[in-house]
Design a protein around this motif. Structure first.
Motif, PDB file in Angstrom:
ATOM      1  N   MET A   1      -6.222  -8.508  -4.441  1.00 51.15           N
ATOM      2  CA  MET A   1      -5.222  -8.305  -3.770  1.00 51.15           C
ATOM      3  C   MET A   1      -4.949  -6.921  -3.040  1.00 51.15           C
ATOM      4  O   MET A   1      -4.754  -6.855  -1.786  1.00 51.15           O
ATOM      5  CB  MET A   1      -3.831  -8.839  -4.280  1.00 51.15           C
ATOM      6  CG  MET A   1      -2.693  -8.989  -3.033  1.00 51.15           C
ATOM      7  SD  MET A   1      -1.124  -9.448  -3.906  1.00 51.15           S
ATOM      8  CE  MET A   1      -1.205 -10.980  -4.188  1.00 51.15           C
ATOM      9  N   TRP A   2      -4.973  -5.897  -4.007  1.00 50.04           N
ATOM     10  CA  TRP A   2      -5.060  -4.480  -3.400  1.00 50.04           C
ATOM     11  C   TRP A   2      -6.094  -4.068  -2.575  1.00 50.04           C
ATOM     12  O   TRP A   2      -6.049  -3.741  -1.477  1.00 50.04           O
ATOM     13  CB  TRP A   2      -4.904  -3.584  -4.782  1.00 50.04           C
ATOM     14  CG  TRP A   2      -4.712  -2.145  -4.341  1.00 50.04           C
ATOM     15  CD1 TRP A   2      -6.025  -1.293  -4.016  1.00 50.04           C
ATOM     16  CD2 TRP A   2      -3.807  -1.294  -3.788  1.00 50.04           C
ATOM     17  NE1 TRP A   2      -5.584  -0.007  -3.627  1.00 50.04           N
ATOM     18  CE2 TRP A   2      -4.239  -0.269  -3.710  1.00 50.04           C
ATOM     19  CE3 TRP A   2      -2.320  -1.747  -3.875  1.00 50.04           C
ATOM     20  CZ2 TRP A   2      -3.563   1.098  -3.181  1.00 50.04           C
ATOM     21  CZ3 TRP A   2      -1.532  -0.707  -3.414  1.00 50.04           C
ATOM     22  CH2 TRP A   2      -2.013   0.780  -2.959  1.00 50.04           C
TER      23      TRP A   2
ATOM     24  N   LEU B   1       0.883  -1.174   0.106  1.00 50.65           N
ATOM     25  CA  LEU B   1      -0.028   0.237  -0.104  1.00 50.65           C
ATOM     26  C   LEU B   1       0.595   1.150  -0.163  1.00 50.65           C
ATOM     27  O   LEU B   1       0.453   2.305  -0.412  1.00 50.65           O
ATOM     28  CB  LEU B   1      -0.983  -0.061   1.304  1.00 50.65           C
ATOM     29  CG  LEU B   1      -2.015  -0.970   1.152  1.00 50.65           C
ATOM     30  CD1 LEU B   1      -2.956  -0.947   2.545  1.00 50.65           C
ATOM     31  CD2 LEU B   1      -2.787  -0.837   0.136  1.00 50.65           C
ATOM     32  N   LYS B   2       2.029   1.177   0.497  1.00 45.03           N
ATOM     33  CA  LYS B   2       2.862   2.524   0.536  1.00 45.03           C
ATOM     34  C   LYS B   2       3.471   2.779  -0.825  1.00 45.03           C
ATOM     35  O   LYS B   2       3.763   4.003  -0.983  1.00 45.03           O
ATOM     36  CB  LYS B   2       3.921   2.103   1.730  1.00 45.03           C
ATOM     37  CG  LYS B   2       3.405   2.359   2.995  1.00 45.03           C
ATOM     38  CD  LYS B   2       4.677   2.319   3.928  1.00 45.03           C
ATOM     39  CE  LYS B   2       4.110   2.645   5.614  1.00 45.03           C
ATOM     40  NZ  LYS B   2       5.201   2.419   6.474  1.00 45.03           N
TER      41      LYS B   2
ATOM     42  N   VAL C   1      -6.105  -3.094   1.363  1.00 46.41           N
ATOM     43  CA  VAL C   1      -6.896  -1.884   1.783  1.00 46.41           C
ATOM     44  C   VAL C   1      -7.829  -2.065   2.769  1.00 46.41           C
ATOM     45  O   VAL C   1      -7.868  -1.528   4.017  1.00 46.41           O
ATOM     46  CB  VAL C   1      -7.593  -1.205   0.640  1.00 46.41           C
ATOM     47  CG1 VAL C   1      -8.691  -0.036   0.981  1.00 46.41           C
ATOM     48  CG2 VAL C   1      -6.530  -0.673  -0.443  1.00 46.41           C
ATOM     49  N   GLU C   2      -8.629  -3.244   2.726  1.00 40.32           N
ATOM     50  CA  GLU C   2      -9.509  -3.495   3.847  1.00 40.32           C
ATOM     51  C   GLU C   2      -9.063  -3.798   5.192  1.00 40.32           C
ATOM     52  O   GLU C   2      -9.603  -3.407   6.254  1.00 40.32           O
ATOM     53  CB  GLU C   2     -10.550  -4.644   3.124  1.00 40.32           C
ATOM     54  CG  GLU C   2     -11.456  -5.521   4.090  1.00 40.32           C
ATOM     55  CD  GLU C   2     -12.157  -6.546   3.491  1.00 40.32           C
ATOM     56  OE1 GLU C   2     -12.226  -7.422   3.991  1.00 40.32           O
ATOM     57  OE2 GLU C   2     -12.461  -6.412   2.366  1.00 40.32           O
TER      58      GLU C   2
ATOM     59  N   ILE D   1      -1.958   2.765   8.157  1.00 41.62           N
ATOM     60  CA  ILE D   1      -0.825   3.738   7.429  1.00 41.62           C
ATOM     61  C   ILE D   1      -1.892   4.857   6.791  1.00 41.62           C
ATOM     62  O   ILE D   1      -1.106   5.702   6.044  1.00 41.62           O
ATOM     63  CB  ILE D   1      -0.214   2.928   6.346  1.00 41.62           C
ATOM     64  CG1 ILE D   1      -1.251   2.325   5.218  1.00 41.62           C
ATOM     65  CG2 ILE D   1       0.707   2.065   6.908  1.00 41.62           C
ATOM     66  CD1 ILE D   1      -0.369   2.009   4.083  1.00 41.62           C
ATOM     67  N   GLY D   2      -3.100   5.073   7.021  1.00 39.82           N
ATOM     68  CA  GLY D   2      -3.755   5.997   5.912  1.00 39.82           C
ATOM     69  C   GLY D   2      -4.984   5.222   5.157  1.00 39.82           C
ATOM     70  O   GLY D   2      -4.625   4.069   5.223  1.00 39.82           O
ATOM     71  N   VAL D   3      -5.589   5.805   4.403  1.00 39.35           N
ATOM     72  CA  VAL D   3      -6.589   5.283   3.638  1.00 39.35           C
ATOM     73  C   VAL D   3      -6.229   5.328   2.375  1.00 39.35           C
ATOM     74  O   VAL D   3      -7.091   6.308   1.509  1.00 39.35           O
ATOM     75  CB  VAL D   3      -8.003   5.613   4.140  1.00 39.35           C
ATOM     76  CG1 VAL D   3      -9.128   4.833   3.371  1.00 39.35           C
ATOM     77  CG2 VAL D   3      -8.177   5.633   5.527  1.00 39.35           C
ATOM     78  N   PRO D   4      -5.617   4.497   1.631  1.00 35.26           N
ATOM     79  CA  PRO D   4      -5.549   4.399   0.110  1.00 35.26           C
ATOM     80  C   PRO D   4      -6.542   4.130  -0.666  1.00 35.26           C
ATOM     81  O   PRO D   4      -7.534   3.534   0.106  1.00 35.26           O
ATOM     82  CB  PRO D   4      -4.197   3.480  -0.199  1.00 35.26           C
ATOM     83  CG  PRO D   4      -3.975   2.658   1.076  1.00 35.26           C
ATOM     84  CD  PRO D   4      -4.811   3.296   2.116  1.00 35.26           C
TER      85      PRO D   4
END
Length: 148
Positions: free
Chosen positions: A128-129, A94-95, A133-134, A140-143
């Motif tokens: 997968m992404w 995610l980063k 996210v879920e 880490i924040g919300v992508p």
């Protein structure tokens, strides 16, 4: 110089994913192995790079530099087996950001060796992404999630 580095990354990534996919396909479906043609693959992939801007190549190189090799391997295995990745790799994943992820996946699965698997693997990469996210985004924040 940037193209040389990206070609090296492309070849290493493509071969790793291709070998795993080919082995899995071979064991599931066919007694006849896939015929790999290095000259055709090189020409095709070189042409793919020639149509990319220097900015795009730099963007993809920067993206690939952000992903740890351990998580890259784990994600590749997760894409092939359609399994989730660890929380640590989700954080790393995610980063790098959605644009990097989508750009790298689109690029890698446009290569000669992997283009035939793109229709199966690209939707898995989006799942997968979204799963990362879920399960991990709040840490880490919300992508953004991909549309389903």
């Amino acid at each position: 110089m940037e193209k040389a580095i990206l070609i090296t990354f492309l070849i290493a990534t493509s071969l790793m994913v291709y070998q795993t996919l080919a082995q899995e396909e071979f064991s599931r479906k066919s007694p006849k192995p896939f015929a790999y043609e290095p000259a055709a693959a090189y020409e095709y992939d070189h042409e793919l790079l020639d149509h990319m801007t220097t900015q795009r190549i730099k963007f993809l190189q920067d993206c690939s530099d952000k992903m740890s090799s351990k998580c890259g391997v784990e994600m590749t295995e997760g894409l092939i087996d359609d399994k989730p990745v660890s929380e640590n790799c989700c954080v790393n994943f995610l980063k790098i950001g959605r644009d990097c992820h989508e750009g790298l996946m689109t690029f890698v699965f446009a290569t000669y060796e992997l283009k035939d698997a793109a229709s199966e693997i690209l939707p898995r990469s989006k799942r997968m992404w979204n799963k990362c996210v879920e399960t991990t985004a709040a840490k880490i924040g919300v992508p953004l999630a991909f549309e389903t």
